[in-house]
Design an enzyme around this catalytic site. Structure first.
Site: not given
Ligand code: DHB
Ligand code: FE
Length: 283
Positions: A12, A59, A191, A238
């Site tokens: 995303h 977030h 990531h 995530e």
């Protein structure tokens, strides 16, 4: 009993929203990523879902460090988006399905998940971008957003997120309606956005994760959160959302489609479509 048509998981990265807003889908940097969505959209168009359960992580738009629920379930009629600072166009509100939300909440609490229920909830890029990727030109089905904390440690364990998903799967199996439901997970894969390892990506870990997610997600539950941070990067956690989605599918699944592309921004971008191997009987 709702019919779970399958699961989709996708990264995303906010820059994807910027690329869509600027129409850069054919640009050489973006094409290998966006091309992956053709098959997923075709799959959805052939048998469109009536509702979508979305496992995602906020977030800092709806929840901030002052109040951070581990698991939060939307129970609103609609979910507005707002400017988070990424410079993305603000989307119009997404529709909810309050009856199905409350049914899922009932099952989660019965299964001893102490969730936060949200009758107002702003949704950030982790929700809006995957919805735009899957339904670029049409109204997506009503959504049940389920936010999993991946921002403020301590985070829920992989095992707990898999169980959370299984509880959602039980809720869908016990739903009196016959809606067709898609389970969507957003985030990942490996990531790391900041610190000394900014830009860290681990393809070998991601490949093993994808295989285990399909064949036996329990194997991933041997990892602690610290292991996942080490192996997949700080924001690689995530992948907890992917585990929850897999849990909701309950029985054996087959990989209908996968597109892994490195990198999009700082992220190992991946799209995965899973189909139930066969219909799972009741709760
Ligand atoms: C990026 C990835 C994310 O998952 C996110 O939430 C924000 C930024 C990135 O790679 O730029
Ligand atoms: Fe993210």
């Amino acid at each position: 009993m709702a019919q779970i048509i399958g699961g989709v998981a996708t990264s995303h990265v906010p820059a994807i929203g910027g690329a869509m807003a600027k129409g850069l889908q054919q640009d050489p940097y973006w094409k290998p990523f966006f091309d992956g969505f053709g098959k997923a959209r075709k799959w959805l168009a052939e048998a469109p879902p009536d509702a979508v359960v979305v496992f995602y992580n906020d977030h800092g738009l709806n929840f901030f460090l002052d109040k951070m629920p581990t698991f939060a379930v939307g129970a609103a009629a609609q979910y507005p988006n707002a400017d988070e600072g990424w410079g993305l166009p603000v989307c119009r509100p997404y529709r909810g399905d309050q009856a199905l939300s409350w049914h899922i909440i009932e099952q989660l609490v019965a299964d001893e998940f102490d969730v936060t229920t949200c009758q107002e909830m702003l949704v950030d890029h982790a929700f809006t971008i995957p919805m735009q990727l899957l339904w670029p030109d049409s109204e997506p089905p009503p959504a049940i957003p389920i936010a999993i904390n991946t921002v403020q440690h301590p985070l829920p364990s992989p095992a707990r997120c898999l169980r959370l998903g299984r509880s959602v799967g039980r809720a869908l199996a016990g739903w009196p309606g016959a809606q067709r439901v898609l389970v969507l997970a957003t985030g990942g894969l490996s990531h790391q956005l900041d610190g000394q390892r900014a830009g860290f990506i681990n393809k070998a870990f991601d490949m093993a994760f994808l295989d285990q997610l399909v064949a036996g997600p329990e194997a991933i539950c041997r990892h602690s959160i610290r292991d996942i941070v080490e192996q997949a990067g700080t924001q690689g956690v995530e992948l907890l959302m992917w585990l929850a989605m897999r849990g909701a599918l309950r029985g054996p699944v087959r990989r209908a489609h996968q597109n892994y592309h490195i990198p999009i921004s700082n992220t190992a971008a991946c799209l995965l479509v899973l189909e139930p191997e066969r219909a799972v009987a009741t709760a």
